[in-house]
Design an enzyme around this catalytic site. Structure first.
Site, PDB file in Angstrom:
ATOM      1  N   GLU A 279      37.069  43.293  53.785  1.00  0.00           N
ATOM      2  CA  GLU A 279      36.616  44.049  54.959  1.00  0.00           C
ATOM      3  C   GLU A 279      37.742  44.184  55.984  1.00  0.00           C
ATOM      4  O   GLU A 279      37.884  45.226  56.637  1.00  0.00           O
ATOM      5  CB  GLU A 279      35.400  43.367  55.588  1.00  0.00           C
ATOM      6  N   ASP A 356      40.486  46.071  48.208  1.00  0.00           N
ATOM      7  CA  ASP A 356      40.489  45.021  47.184  1.00  0.00           C
ATOM      8  C   ASP A 356      41.893  44.452  46.994  1.00  0.00           C
ATOM      9  O   ASP A 356      42.083  43.229  46.904  1.00  0.00           O
ATOM     10  CB  ASP A 356      39.973  45.567  45.850  1.00  0.00           C
TER      11      ASP A 356
END
Length: 409
Positions: A279, A356
């Protein structure tokens, strides 16, 4: 003639539904490629036989409901227009008051209520299947409360939008789309600013993270990423779902790091830190600002196209500045959103993959990343390798196969 067009639209919808059912249940291939059998991306290595069976069945049902619900919304707009129901709502509004703002409010209430009732079956079916497959933990009363909250929140926001939009249509006639676009920019930023502190708390209770040791680790990670954050928030989603999630929301002083309590209950600290690093990757790479810029650009193109098509169709209507043309505006908007979804989903998948990669670089913990994606797959009964059409139109995140494969390779 009107009834003929209505029946044709219904017949086309039924035919489309049968075609999508055949594609999803008999033709589409969601099998894992042979080279990934036995790897960490193979659901057979981390899911039980029952979970595999439920995942396959639930995915087909969920995908079918999605592909049926979108044109079902279009069907509603078309029928309301062609059968004169929108004109009837406008007449009811005119009988209540001569004040245009009150007429807009009355019209939009009846229109919103009709839309809510017409689309209610799909929402209820989605809830029932989610409950039956163990994703939702919410009873009907709780779900209905959220639905009614949705109705009034959307009514309040959309009433303001519609009132301003049709005032601009009356004032500027053919060029209304330009001032509408200019006003949409501050409105979009304002909505993003108030979302975490005004709208989100209407649905759930948010409170500071109880696990202070974990909060300290997350804030240390945020400091390492040069993200200004003083608190991490927890939200009690376990009373509604078994699914897992975490996110960073809002802009400026109202930005928040939020963890679902389901995530806290199902993941260990290392896995949670990987999720939070992901995030934070969105924040560091400024994805939220790219997203706002892309949204504003698409809004400009979309409003211009809507104006052109509404002007073309307006010859057969009483005029596009009449509030009864709202279903036409929403129909064109919905079609354009669906048509552009492959592009917007692709951009979102690209950003998610970048996040990611950032999480791996930040945590240096590939193992926890793989385990995180496996847990997310099990919790949501997600497809690891969805069919192509499903991926193109539904997935704004990379597939689990792509995410785990990226970590492994």
């Amino acid at each position: 003639m009107k009834m003929k067009w209505a029946l044709r639209a219904i017949a086309a919808y039924i035919l489309f539904g049968l075609l999508m059912y055949w594609y999803l249940f008999y033709y589409a291939d969601a099998a894992l490629p042979a080279q990934y059998k036995g790897t960490a991306a193979d659901p057979a290595t981390f899911m039980s036989g029952r979970q595999l069976f439920l995942s396959e069945a639930y995915a087909k049902i969920r995908n079918l409901l999605f592909f049926l619900s979108v044109p079902y919304e279009w069907l509603f707009y078309f029928l309301v227009l062609v059968l004169g129901i929108s004109k009837m709502f406008e007449q009811w509004a005119a009988a209540v008051s001569r004040i245009r703002l009150i007429q807009t409010a009355v019209y939009f209430f009846w229109f919103s209520l009709a839309s809510f009732l017409f689309t209610f079956p799909f929402g209820y079916l989605s809830h029932r299947f989610s409950k039956a497959y163990g994703i939702s933990t919410q009873d009907f009363a709780g779900w209905m409360k959220d639905e009614l909250t949705d109705f009034w929140v959307n009514f309040a926001i959309m009433f303001a939008v519609v009132a301003v939009l049709y005032a601009l249509m009356k004032k500027f006639r053919r060029k209304w789309w330009l001032p509408a676009w200019l006003l949409s920019i501050p409105f979009t930023v304002f909505m993003m600013f108030i979302q975490p502190v005004v709208i989100d708390p209407l649905y759930n209770d948010f409170y500071p993270l109880k696990d202070k040791a974990l909060e300290a680790k997350i804030l240390a990670l945020a400091e390492k990423a040069q993200i200004p954050a003083d608190h991490v928030y927890e939200v009690n989603m376990s009373e509604k779902t078994n699914a897992l999630n975490a996110y960073v929301t809002g802009i400026g002083s109202n930005s928040r790091i939020v963890l679902w309590d389901t995530t806290l209950n199902r993941m260990d600290d290392k896995e949670i830190l990987f999720v939070m690093a992901h995030e934070m990757g969105h924040y560091v790479e400024k994805h939220i600002y790219f997203g706002i810029a892309g949204y504003i650009l698409m809004m400009l193109i979309g409003l211009w196209l809507i104006a052109r098509w509404m002007n073309a169709v307006g010859r057969w209507m009483s005029g596009i500045s009449s509030i009864s043309s709202l279903p036409l505006f929403l129909l064109i908007s919905s079609v354009l959103l669906f048509a552009s979804s492959p592009l917007t989903n692709w951009a979102s998948r690209y950003q998610e993959m970048r996040a990611d990669r950032y999480a791996v670089q930040m945590t240096h913990d590939k193992k926890s990343g793989v385990e995180t994606f496996q847990i997310l797959t099990k919790a949501g009964l997600s497809e690891v390798n969805p069919p192509l059409l499903v991926k193109i139109f539904r997935y704004d995140h990379p597939t689990m196969l792509e995410r785990i494969r990226m970590l492994e390779e």
